[in-house]
Write a protein that holds these residues in place. Structure first.
Motif, PDB file in Angstrom:
ATOM      1  N   ILE A 165      30.442  42.399   9.193  1.00  7.99           N
ATOM      2  CA  ILE A 165      30.085  43.812   9.141  1.00  7.99           C
ATOM      3  C   ILE A 165      28.595  43.939   8.827  1.00  7.99           C
ATOM      4  O   ILE A 165      28.073  43.263   7.935  1.00  7.99           O
ATOM      5  N   SER A 166      27.909  44.803   9.550  1.00  2.20           N
ATOM      6  CA  SER A 166      26.492  45.061   9.307  1.00  2.20           C
ATOM      7  C   SER A 166      26.300  46.543   9.028  1.00  2.20           C
ATOM      8  O   SER A 166      26.756  47.388   9.809  1.00  2.20           O
ATOM      9  N   GLU A 167      25.645  46.846   7.920  1.00  2.00           N
ATOM     10  CA  GLU A 167      25.337  48.236   7.586  1.00  2.00           C
ATOM     11  C   GLU A 167      23.826  48.391   7.479  1.00  2.00           C
ATOM     12  O   GLU A 167      23.170  47.666   6.740  1.00  2.00           O
ATOM     13  N   ILE A 168      23.279  49.342   8.236  1.00  2.00           N
ATOM     14  CA  ILE A 168      21.834  49.566   8.258  1.00  2.00           C
ATOM     15  C   ILE A 168      21.468  50.614   7.217  1.00  2.00           C
ATOM     16  O   ILE A 168      22.116  51.664   7.113  1.00  2.00           O
ATOM     17  N   CYS A 169      20.414  50.332   6.471  1.00  7.14           N
ATOM     18  CA  CYS A 169      19.998  51.208   5.371  1.00  7.14           C
ATOM     19  C   CYS A 169      18.532  51.599   5.533  1.00  7.14           C
ATOM     20  O   CYS A 169      17.732  50.847   6.087  1.00  7.14           O
ATOM     21  N   HIS A 170      18.179  52.759   4.998  1.00  8.50           N
ATOM     22  CA  HIS A 170      16.806  53.239   5.108  1.00  8.50           C
ATOM     23  C   HIS A 170      15.925  52.801   3.941  1.00  8.50           C
ATOM     24  O   HIS A 170      14.717  52.999   3.976  1.00  8.50           O
ATOM     25  N   SER A 171      16.521  52.215   2.906  1.00 13.70           N
ATOM     26  CA  SER A 171      15.715  51.770   1.772  1.00 13.70           C
ATOM     27  C   SER A 171      16.305  50.499   1.180  1.00 13.70           C
ATOM     28  O   SER A 171      17.502  50.201   1.338  1.00 13.70           O
ATOM     29  N   ARG A 172      15.466  49.747   0.483  1.00 13.75           N
ATOM     30  CA  ARG A 172      15.930  48.531  -0.191  1.00 13.75           C
ATOM     31  C   ARG A 172      16.930  48.874  -1.282  1.00 13.75           C
ATOM     32  O   ARG A 172      17.920  48.167  -1.489  1.00 13.75           O
ATOM     33  N   GLU A 173      16.699  49.990  -1.965  1.00 12.17           N
ATOM     34  CA  GLU A 173      17.601  50.408  -3.042  1.00 12.17           C
ATOM     35  C   GLU A 173      19.003  50.691  -2.508  1.00 12.17           C
ATOM     36  O   GLU A 173      20.015  50.300  -3.120  1.00 12.17           O
TER      37      GLU A 173
END
Length: 283
Positions: free
Chosen positions: A236-244
């Protein structure tokens, strides 16, 4: 330098290009990225006068591609996917014949110059069939550059090459840009597009679904990816807009969690739900 406006092309019931439009700036390396079947090669064939669109217009250096194919051929160079060198002739003979057909002036001197640039001088009199795949790709590039084209088309330039030879070829392509030439390359290698291209257009089923610099495209969908294995053993890959945000998702998982920077394939998956190497048929 290149302007494509509402180009469509079908092969029977299959629509290879669907109202495709984009511009390429003078002196930039522009990449068309997408899986086999996305329409990359069809786009190159239209721009290099090998086929005509069903509708739409395209111009290179303000010359109408469709209505002035002979003028277009004077200002472009093409490195095709397939190796179409004369395999039983030497490197020099291949360049000589090509240069004569294109009426290149001071041909022998220019052949020596291009062989030096491509680091092929020592292979000048070698028969093409005896060369490695990497050296044959260099010869294809040398041949395309011999008439000093304003625009260079590279259709999957490093296909079939091992990683070391591929990177050597990238260095040569970067040198070509420093000479002020415009380069359009098609590729399904994510790393290649990120390493070479000033801007990228992502194609899916004949449509342009994203356009921008690699950095812009990754920022739009998210700069970090959290990968983990779910209970059913799927990646599973989840893309995030921030490191936090990425760390927060990772903390909610157990073992086997990895956080990495996003790449252009993540952009493609986010936009289409498909992976670039999943589609097998090329139009």
């Amino acid at each position: 330098m290149i302007k494509i406006d509402s180009i469509s092309k079908s092969y029977g019931k299959v629509k290879a290009l669907d109202l495709l439009s984009f511009d390429i700036k003078r002196g930039e390396i522009f990449g068309l990225l997408g899986p086999n079947g996305a329409g990359k090669t069809t786009t190159v064939k239209i721009l290099t006068t090998l086929t005509k669109p069903d509708k739409g217009t395209c111009f290179i250096d303000e010359v109408d591609v469709i209505n002035n194919p002979f003028e277009i051929k004077k200002i472009i160079g093409v490195v095709p996917q397939e190796n179409n060198l004369e395999r039983e002739l030497t490197v020099y003979e291949n360049l000589l014949i090509y240069g004569m057909l294109h009426k290149v002036r001071d041909l022998k001197r220019k052949i020596d110059e291009i062989l030096k640039i491509m680091e092929l001088t020592e292979k000048k009199y070698s028969v093409v069939s005896t060369l490695s795949g990497g050296l044959q790709r260099r010869t294809l590039l040398a041949r395309a550059l011999l008439p000093e084209p304003k625009v260079l088309f590279l259709d999957e330039p490093s296909i079939g090459l091992d990683p070391h030879i591929r990177r050597e070829l990238w260095q040569i392509i970067r040198k070509i840009k420093t000479e002020g030439r415009t380069v359009l390359l098609t590729t399904h290698y994510i790393e290649e597009a990120e390493a070479l291209c000033d801007r990228v257009g992502i194609l899916s089923h004949g449509k342009l679904i994203a356009l921008g610099t690699p950095a812009e495209l990754k920022k739009d969908v998210g700069e970090y990816v959290v990968e983990f294995i779910d209970k059913e053993g799927r990646l599973i890959s989840e893309i995030c807009h921030s490191r936090e945000q990425a760390y927060e998702i990772a903390r909610q998982r157990s073992d086997g969690v990895m956080i990495r920077k996003s790449n252009l394939e993540d952009v493609f998956v986010k936009l289409t739900g498909e992976r670039i190497k999943e589609i097998k048929e090329e139009q």
